[in-house]
Scaffold this active site. Sequence first.
Site, mmCIF file in Angstrom:
data_model
loop_
_atom_site.group_PDB
_atom_site.id
_atom_site.type_symbol
_atom_site.label_atom_id
_atom_site.label_comp_id
_atom_site.label_asym_id
_atom_site.label_seq_id
_atom_site.Cartn_x
_atom_site.Cartn_y
_atom_site.Cartn_z
ATOM 1 N N ASP A 179 -5.264 -12.642 0.623
ATOM 2 C CA ASP A 179 -5.558 -12.075 1.931
ATOM 3 C C ASP A 179 -4.448 -12.645 2.793
ATOM 4 O OD1 ASP A 179 -6.340 -11.704 4.591
ATOM 5 O OD2 ASP A 179 -8.436 -11.515 3.989
ATOM 6 N N HIS A 180 -3.431 -11.850 3.083
ATOM 7 C CA HIS A 180 -2.232 -12.462 3.648
ATOM 8 C C HIS A 180 -2.471 -13.073 5.034
ATOM 9 C CE1 HIS A 180 -1.759 -8.398 5.290
ATOM 10 N NE2 HIS A 180 -1.118 -8.979 6.273
ATOM 11 N N HIS A 242 -9.586 -9.359 6.287
ATOM 12 C CA HIS A 242 -8.927 -10.214 7.280
ATOM 13 C C HIS A 242 -9.857 -10.687 8.399
ATOM 14 C CE1 HIS A 242 -5.658 -8.580 5.102
ATOM 15 N NE2 HIS A 242 -5.578 -7.435 5.750
HETATM 16 P P1 NAD Z 1 4.161 1.234 -3.716
HETATM 17 O O1 NAD Z 1 3.523 2.548 -3.917
HETATM 18 O O2 NAD Z 1 5.338 1.121 -2.815
HETATM 19 O O3 NAD Z 1 4.609 0.659 -5.141
HETATM 20 C C1 NAD Z 1 3.844 0.826 -6.287
HETATM 21 C C2 NAD Z 1 4.542 0.200 -7.504
HETATM 22 O O4 NAD Z 1 3.728 0.437 -8.655
HETATM 23 C C3 NAD Z 1 5.930 0.768 -7.834
HETATM 24 O O5 NAD Z 1 6.748 -0.298 -8.276
HETATM 25 C C4 NAD Z 1 5.642 1.694 -9.024
HETATM 26 O O6 NAD Z 1 6.725 1.809 -9.943
HETATM 27 C C5 NAD Z 1 4.522 0.964 -9.693
HETATM 28 N N1 NAD Z 1 3.715 1.882 -10.518
HETATM 29 C C6 NAD Z 1 2.954 2.912 -10.070
HETATM 30 N N2 NAD Z 1 2.379 3.540 -11.124
HETATM 31 C C7 NAD Z 1 2.787 2.893 -12.254
HETATM 32 C C8 NAD Z 1 2.524 3.040 -13.643
HETATM 33 N N3 NAD Z 1 1.718 4.015 -14.110
HETATM 34 N N4 NAD Z 1 3.106 2.180 -14.509
HETATM 35 C C9 NAD Z 1 3.907 1.202 -14.053
HETATM 36 N N5 NAD Z 1 4.184 0.987 -12.754
HETATM 37 C C10 NAD Z 1 3.634 1.834 -11.872
HETATM 38 O O7 NAD Z 1 2.995 0.230 -3.275
HETATM 39 P P2 NAD Z 1 3.102 -1.087 -2.340
HETATM 40 O O8 NAD Z 1 3.110 -0.704 -0.920
HETATM 41 O O9 NAD Z 1 4.198 -1.962 -2.852
HETATM 42 O O10 NAD Z 1 1.690 -1.793 -2.572
HETATM 43 C C11 NAD Z 1 1.321 -2.366 -3.802
HETATM 44 C C12 NAD Z 1 -0.056 -3.002 -3.666
HETATM 45 O O11 NAD Z 1 -0.037 -3.969 -2.645
HETATM 46 C C13 NAD Z 1 -1.171 -2.024 -3.299
HETATM 47 O O12 NAD Z 1 -2.337 -2.450 -3.930
HETATM 48 C C14 NAD Z 1 -1.291 -2.188 -1.800
HETATM 49 O O13 NAD Z 1 -2.564 -1.852 -1.338
HETATM 50 C C15 NAD Z 1 -1.018 -3.664 -1.666
HETATM 51 N N6 NAD Z 1 -0.521 -4.067 -0.354
HETATM 52 C C16 NAD Z 1 0.671 -3.614 0.121
HETATM 53 C C17 NAD Z 1 1.140 -4.042 1.345
HETATM 54 C C18 NAD Z 1 2.482 -3.585 1.874
HETATM 55 O O14 NAD Z 1 2.905 -4.159 2.884
HETATM 56 N N7 NAD Z 1 3.151 -2.647 1.268
HETATM 57 C C19 NAD Z 1 0.376 -4.932 2.104
HETATM 58 C C20 NAD Z 1 -0.838 -5.383 1.601
HETATM 59 C C21 NAD Z 1 -1.272 -4.947 0.368
#
Ligand code: NAD
Length: 500
Positions: A179-180, A242
């Site tokens: 939970d950042h 959060h």
């Molecule tokens: P994103 O969609 O930008 O990236 C998804 C990643 O998953 C990519 O690297 C993609 O290649 C990989 N991927 C997807 N399907 C795949 C498969 N079948 N096989 C292998 N790899 C696969 O998502 P994101 O924004 O980086 O978020 C990732 C996680 O972190 C999510 O659960 C999101 O809710 C959480 N999160 C993100 C943020 C943020 O700031 N972006 C903040 C809090 C939480």
Amino acid sequence: MIEDNKPTALIMIFGATGDLAKRKLFPSIYRLFQKEQINKFAVVGVARRPLSNDEFQANVKDSILTFAGENEKVDEFASHFYYHSHDVSSSESYIQLKEIADRLDSHYQLEGNRIFYLAMAPEFFGTIAEQVKEQGLTDTNGYKRLVIEKPFGHSFESALELNEQIRTAFNEDEIYRIDHYLGKEMVQNIEVIRFANAIFEPLWNSRYISNIQVTSSETLGVEERGRYYEKSGALRDMVQNHILQMVALLAMEPPIRLTTEEIRSEKVRALRSLRPMKKDEVNQYFVRGQYAAGTLNGAQVPGYREEPMVDPDSNTETFVAGKLMIDNFRWAGVPFYIRTGKRMDIKSTKIVVQFKDIPMNLYYKTEETLHPNLLVIHIQPDEGITLLLNAKKTGTNMKSTPVQLSFSNKGTDRINTPEAYERLLYDSMRGDATNFTHWDEVALSWKFVDSISNYWESTKETSFPNYESGTTGPKSADELLEKDGHSWWPVENLDLEGNC
Ligand code: NAD
């Protein structure tokens, strides 16, 4: 046990071509490297897209330049990064990953320590956890830890199912649920402010505190996340994790020791004390909002229902305000008001603790009433503390005026304030799970939130959209407090430089 020497680890980032990896994870690992907090480490980026190690390292360098804003020793740093093109459901792919992991382990002398960081869509979490166990990636002489991003389920039932899946491969003490907010400097400071100051702890109860307000407002809309957000909404996206974590830190009893177990168990007790709601009470304690088009910083912005991948008739809330009651001896009768929303007038996360008025006001003879004492904890973007007191108005005959005592992190060591992700990654490598959420906290938060979301999903909110973009949310959020004779403290005028 928490390791205090420089931790070593092989970090496998699942979802390494994603937004989170690029914006937060690579820059955070870089800062740890730059500050020489880690030196023996390697990272395997795991994602779907085919990439060579060289291409991946170029992406890493690019992200450091863009998001860390510097590139000292960046080539040396990026040389620790490797890439594996991966199919989440293919066993063969995990067997290849194990070969890479074993090789890097001996090359970098990583003592078999492995972190599996899941930075990808939650539907894959369970499969990855099962596969890393089945294909032997977790059979290691060192530690194995799973670091897992939100959302952890979308209800209690789904969170339980996910937890059972990941528990087949990892014990509870090997699971680090991110939970950042818990990595933020001022959220971590809540405990210090409370438990290290003789002037606050004796007052921290229903005898002296009138109400506590927690606001987390964003100016951004739903951006490209419409598909996810439609199923989530503000309640699940922000309150379940959060906001309830901040409430738990504000409400918990002092732990007998500052250990992970003691702190978590006090937070759990605070969450257990949250007053549950029956269906017909939900609208009495909680209000929901959805943004309409409006003007923000001089630009016209669309309403939620006009955003990409959003149902034009959507019932999803982009704003929530609520009144939480904590039914224990310390907090009986003290409302904890919370609110969070998108497309609000300003970006700000703040906690305002409003103290009760003194029993008799000697300065009441003037038309001005005394200002209540407030303790404001600025979480972001400002970081600091403001205490509002009353003092004599200069040059007047015993009139009072509110004055502020402020501490701003910006003025002292803001440059050194680590990013939440940097701190949390470091903690996960050291084995310190204090600032991650335990399953018991997740379970209790979901049960509480489910009682609201189940009701909201069964009843269409006919007033949507009910607040204009660039405002402080729907009128009903103000009415929620007015019923109790309170009002929201405006976050913009409680800044560290301004006056109240
Ligand atoms: P994103 O969609 O930008 O990236 C998804 C990643 O998953 C990519 O690297 C993609 O290649 C990989 N991927 C997807 N399907 C795949 C498969 N079948 N096989 C292998 N790899 C696969 O998502 P994101 O924004 O980086 O978020 C990732 C996680 O972190 C999510 O659960 C999101 O809710 C959480 N999160 C993100 C943020 C943020 O700031 N972006 C903040 C809090 C939480």
